[in-house]
Design a protein around this motif. Structure first.
Motif, mmCIF file in Angstrom:
data_model
loop_
_atom_site.group_PDB
_atom_site.id
_atom_site.type_symbol
_atom_site.label_atom_id
_atom_site.label_comp_id
_atom_site.label_asym_id
_atom_site.label_seq_id
_atom_site.Cartn_x
_atom_site.Cartn_y
_atom_site.Cartn_z
ATOM 1 N N VAL A 107 36.766 154.003 -28.710
ATOM 2 C CA VAL A 107 36.617 155.444 -28.880
ATOM 3 C C VAL A 107 37.977 156.132 -28.854
ATOM 4 O O VAL A 107 38.231 157.069 -29.624
ATOM 5 N N GLU A 108 38.859 155.636 -28.010
ATOM 6 C CA GLU A 108 40.188 156.246 -27.878
ATOM 7 C C GLU A 108 41.094 155.996 -29.077
ATOM 8 O O GLU A 108 42.200 156.523 -29.136
ATOM 9 N N ASP A 109 40.646 155.203 -30.041
ATOM 10 C CA ASP A 109 41.408 155.026 -31.279
ATOM 11 C C ASP A 109 41.176 156.185 -32.254
ATOM 12 O O ASP A 109 41.840 156.271 -33.293
ATOM 13 N N SER A 110 40.257 157.057 -31.954
ATOM 14 C CA SER A 110 39.953 158.185 -32.818
ATOM 15 C C SER A 110 41.166 159.100 -32.960
ATOM 16 O O SER A 110 41.945 159.269 -32.021
ATOM 17 N N GLY A 111 41.302 159.678 -34.134
ATOM 18 C CA GLY A 111 42.383 160.610 -34.377
ATOM 19 C C GLY A 111 42.699 160.666 -35.854
ATOM 20 O O GLY A 111 42.034 160.008 -36.673
ATOM 21 N N VAL A 159 35.742 157.075 -33.969
ATOM 22 C CA VAL A 159 35.043 155.926 -33.391
ATOM 23 C C VAL A 159 34.067 156.439 -32.338
ATOM 24 O O VAL A 159 34.452 157.167 -31.430
ATOM 25 N N SER A 160 32.824 156.068 -32.487
ATOM 26 C CA SER A 160 31.796 156.528 -31.554
ATOM 27 C C SER A 160 31.272 155.360 -30.732
ATOM 28 O O SER A 160 31.279 154.212 -31.169
ATOM 29 N N SER A 175 34.248 156.804 -40.237
ATOM 30 C CA SER A 175 33.588 156.649 -38.947
ATOM 31 C C SER A 175 33.210 155.199 -38.712
ATOM 32 O O SER A 175 32.886 154.473 -39.660
ATOM 33 N N ALA A 176 33.276 154.796 -37.460
ATOM 34 C CA ALA A 176 32.888 153.436 -37.085
ATOM 35 C C ALA A 176 32.347 153.454 -35.670
ATOM 36 O O ALA A 176 32.652 154.355 -34.882
#
Length: 124
Positions: free
Chosen positions: A88-92, A122-123, A11-12
């Motif tokens: 945030v959209e890099d999450s996955g 990513v938050s 998480s970051a």
């Protein structure tokens, strides 16, 4: 044994950094290219970055250019993905893939070998 083992997810906060690693067995380390893909629920696996292992040419998805860097250590057969200025959209789930000869780097069907994936969240 043919395998790719990813690590380094987690998480970051948005704007932060993470570094992913992928260690390949000798038989999984492609003479063509190695790449990182990511996948989110309900979506197809999309190419993030690739490195051609002989020439060291690198390719990136437009969405990560200037923020992500793919690199390799050929001696340890390790592929890295340095991710900076995360969004945030890099999450996955990020997957390491070993590419066959021929075909475009960004097509998942050109990768017969995959790792198990590592989660990146990513938050804001």
């Amino acid at each position: 044994q043919v395998q790719l083992v990813e690590s380094g997810g987690g998480s970051a906060q948005a704007g932060g950094s993470l570094r992913l690693s992928c260690v390949a067995s000798a038989s999984a380390y492609s003479t063509a290219a190695m790449a990182w893909f990511r996948q989110t629920p309900g979506k197809e696996r999309e190419g993030v970055a690739a490195i051609y292992t002989s020439s060291q040419y690198t390719y990136y998805a437009d969405s990560v250019k200037g923020r992500f860097t793919i690199s390799q250590d050929r001696f340890s057969r390790t592929i890295y993905l340095q991710m900076n200025n995360l969004k945030v959209e890099d999450s996955g789930i990020y997957f390491c893939g070993s590419k066959k000869e021929g075909g475009t780097w960004s097509e998942a069907s050109n990768y017969p070998i995959w790792g198990q994936g590592t989660q990146v969240t990513v938050s804001s």
